[in-house]
Design a protein around this motif. Structure first.
Motif, mmCIF file in Angstrom:
data_model
loop_
_atom_site.group_PDB
_atom_site.id
_atom_site.type_symbol
_atom_site.label_atom_id
_atom_site.label_comp_id
_atom_site.label_asym_id
_atom_site.label_seq_id
_atom_site.Cartn_x
_atom_site.Cartn_y
_atom_site.Cartn_z
ATOM 1 N N PHE A 58 0.836 -1.195 0.000
ATOM 2 C CA PHE A 58 0.000 0.000 0.000
ATOM 3 C C PHE A 58 0.874 1.248 0.000
ATOM 4 C CE2 PHE A 58 -2.573 -3.290 2.033
ATOM 5 C CZ PHE A 58 -3.765 -3.180 1.348
ATOM 6 N N PHE A 59 0.437 2.255 -0.732
ATOM 7 C CA PHE A 59 1.148 3.525 -0.780
ATOM 8 C C PHE A 59 0.136 4.621 -1.081
ATOM 9 C CE2 PHE A 59 1.154 1.375 -4.811
ATOM 10 C CZ PHE A 59 0.812 2.340 -5.741
ATOM 11 N N SER A 60 0.526 5.857 -0.845
ATOM 12 C CA SER A 60 -0.344 6.978 -1.162
ATOM 13 C C SER A 60 0.299 7.816 -2.254
ATOM 14 C CB SER A 60 -0.609 7.834 0.080
ATOM 15 O OG SER A 60 0.601 8.297 0.643
ATOM 16 N N ARG A 61 -0.533 8.432 -3.075
ATOM 17 C CA ARG A 61 -0.034 9.260 -4.176
ATOM 18 C C ARG A 61 -0.941 10.474 -4.334
ATOM 19 N NH1 ARG A 61 -3.271 8.547 -8.558
ATOM 20 N NH2 ARG A 61 -4.603 6.686 -8.590
ATOM 21 N N LEU A 62 -0.422 11.449 -5.023
ATOM 22 C CA LEU A 62 -1.171 12.674 -5.253
ATOM 23 C C LEU A 62 -1.989 12.539 -6.533
ATOM 24 C CD1 LEU A 62 -1.525 15.524 -4.000
ATOM 25 C CD2 LEU A 62 0.224 16.307 -5.610
ATOM 26 N N ASP A 63 -3.295 12.716 -6.437
ATOM 27 C CA ASP A 63 -4.172 12.688 -7.598
ATOM 28 C C ASP A 63 -4.039 14.014 -8.342
ATOM 29 O OD1 ASP A 63 -6.606 13.108 -9.245
ATOM 30 O OD2 ASP A 63 -7.222 11.188 -8.384
ATOM 31 N N ALA A 64 -3.504 13.949 -9.561
ATOM 32 C CA ALA A 64 -3.243 15.184 -10.316
ATOM 33 C C ALA A 64 -4.517 15.952 -10.616
ATOM 34 C CB ALA A 64 -2.512 14.839 -11.611
ATOM 35 N N ALA A 65 -5.627 15.251 -10.762
ATOM 36 C CA ALA A 65 -6.880 15.911 -11.136
ATOM 37 C C ALA A 65 -7.504 16.664 -9.968
ATOM 38 C CB ALA A 65 -7.870 14.880 -11.682
ATOM 39 N N THR A 66 -7.429 16.064 -8.772
ATOM 40 C CA THR A 66 -8.102 16.663 -7.616
ATOM 41 C C THR A 66 -7.156 17.333 -6.647
ATOM 42 O OG1 THR A 66 -7.960 14.634 -6.300
ATOM 43 C CG2 THR A 66 -9.863 14.869 -7.774
ATOM 44 N N GLY A 67 -5.867 16.987 -6.708
ATOM 45 C CA GLY A 67 -4.914 17.528 -5.749
ATOM 46 C C GLY A 67 -4.982 16.840 -4.400
ATOM 47 N N ASN A 68 -5.749 15.745 -4.313
ATOM 48 C CA ASN A 68 -5.894 15.008 -3.057
ATOM 49 C C ASN A 68 -4.935 13.826 -3.009
ATOM 50 O OD1 ASN A 68 -8.044 16.675 -2.214
ATOM 51 N ND2 ASN A 68 -9.529 15.409 -3.328
ATOM 52 N N ILE A 69 -4.588 13.420 -1.793
ATOM 53 C CA ILE A 69 -3.801 12.212 -1.602
ATOM 54 C C ILE A 69 -4.747 11.029 -1.623
ATOM 55 C CG2 ILE A 69 -2.280 10.942 -0.058
ATOM 56 C CD1 ILE A 69 -1.366 13.632 1.054
ATOM 57 N N VAL A 70 -4.460 10.029 -2.452
ATOM 58 C CA VAL A 70 -5.319 8.857 -2.577
ATOM 59 C C VAL A 70 -4.518 7.601 -2.269
ATOM 60 C CG1 VAL A 70 -6.854 9.961 -4.239
ATOM 61 C CG2 VAL A 70 -4.875 8.652 -5.053
ATOM 62 N N LYS A 71 -5.231 6.572 -1.838
ATOM 63 C CA LYS A 71 -4.606 5.294 -1.522
ATOM 64 C C LYS A 71 -4.526 4.450 -2.783
ATOM 65 C CE LYS A 71 -7.076 2.003 0.180
ATOM 66 N NZ LYS A 71 -7.954 1.205 1.068
ATOM 67 N N ASP A 72 -3.427 3.707 -2.916
ATOM 68 C CA ASP A 72 -3.279 2.783 -4.029
ATOM 69 C C ASP A 72 -2.560 1.537 -3.514
ATOM 70 O OD1 ASP A 72 -3.439 1.760 -6.578
ATOM 71 O OD2 ASP A 72 -2.651 3.563 -7.542
ATOM 72 N N SER A 73 -2.509 0.496 -4.328
ATOM 73 C CA SER A 73 -1.865 -0.732 -3.885
ATOM 74 C C SER A 73 -1.348 -1.522 -5.074
ATOM 75 C CB SER A 73 -2.838 -1.593 -3.071
ATOM 76 O OG SER A 73 -3.906 -2.055 -3.891
ATOM 77 N N SER A 74 -0.463 -2.457 -4.791
ATOM 78 C CA SER A 74 0.105 -3.329 -5.805
ATOM 79 C C SER A 74 0.372 -4.677 -5.161
ATOM 80 C CB SER A 74 1.410 -2.727 -6.346
ATOM 81 O OG SER A 74 1.999 -3.565 -7.311
ATOM 82 N N ALA A 75 0.277 -5.748 -5.938
ATOM 83 C CA ALA A 75 0.590 -7.075 -5.407
ATOM 84 C C ALA A 75 2.080 -7.160 -5.083
ATOM 85 C CB ALA A 75 0.203 -8.148 -6.415
#
Length: 205
Positions: A58-75
């Motif tokens: 799990f990691f967080s990234r900046l959503d370029a469209a909204t400017g919000n930090i969103v959660k993302d994940s990878s196997a």
């Protein structure tokens, strides 16, 4: 990396942990350095933890469209096959493209090859099992701007924010923090901030 640097946790790490809602309270070492087990207890902890794990990174990234930090994940997968090491298998180095400002480097990182990350471990708790994680910096080559560049990523080591826990059902949670990304051994870092990564997975023997 110097331990005092961890006092300034970046919003990438805080956002990741808060949004995930993962709790390490049962075995969080906190700021206390007095965590010691006897050699026999360390072996007991290792015997409980050893094996192969598969789950999510799990990691967080900046959503370029909204400017919000969103959660993302990878196997992700990792292995604990000795009493002093842990191997994170095929860590997706492309994730670091999210955290650099240099456009040429960002584009190259998006095509970066996955890398195994060797981590040294130290068991500090037996029930539940708790261990500190000291990642060895992965080094790899990227070609951009018409030439090869050596990329090195350093993680925080010997601190209370890089650790893992394991419960009796062999559900494991871990976190590591990337402190810097260097190009061609230059001292400056290309990371905007330190970056936290959280792992959650189940183990098998």
């Amino acid at each position: 990396m110097m331990k005092k640097q961890t006092n300034k946790l970046s919003f990438w790490l805080v956002g990741c942990l808060v949004m995930l809602g993962l709790s390490f309270a049962a075995c969080n070492p906190g700021g206390d350095d007095n965590h010691t087990l006897t050699p026999e207890q360390q072996q007991q902890a290792y015997q409980q933890a050893r094996g192969n794990y598969a789950g999510k990174l799990f990691f967080s990234r900046l959503d370029a469209a909204t400017g919000n930090i969103v959660k993302d994940s990878s196997a992700i997968r990792w292995e604990i096959n000795t009493d002093s090491t842990l191997i994170i298998k095929a860590f997706p180095m492309r994730l670091f493209a999210e955290y650099v400002n240099d456009n040429a480097l960002k584009a190259a990182l998006r095509n970066a090859p996955d890398q195994d990350i060797k981590c040294f471990t130290y068991y500090y708790n037996l029930n539940p099992v708790g261990f500190f994680i000291n990642p060895v910096s992965p080094v790899f080559t990227l070609n951009y701007g018409g030439q090869d560049h050596k990329i090195s990523i350093a993680f925080f080591i010997r601190n209370s924010y890089s650790f893992g826990v394991l419960n009796s059902a062999r559900l494991s949670q871990m976190q590591i923090i990337a402190a810097s990304l260097q190009v061609d051994a230059m001292s400056s870092t290309y990371l905007k901030e330190s970056v936290g990564f959280v792992f959650q997975g189940n183990g098998s023997r």
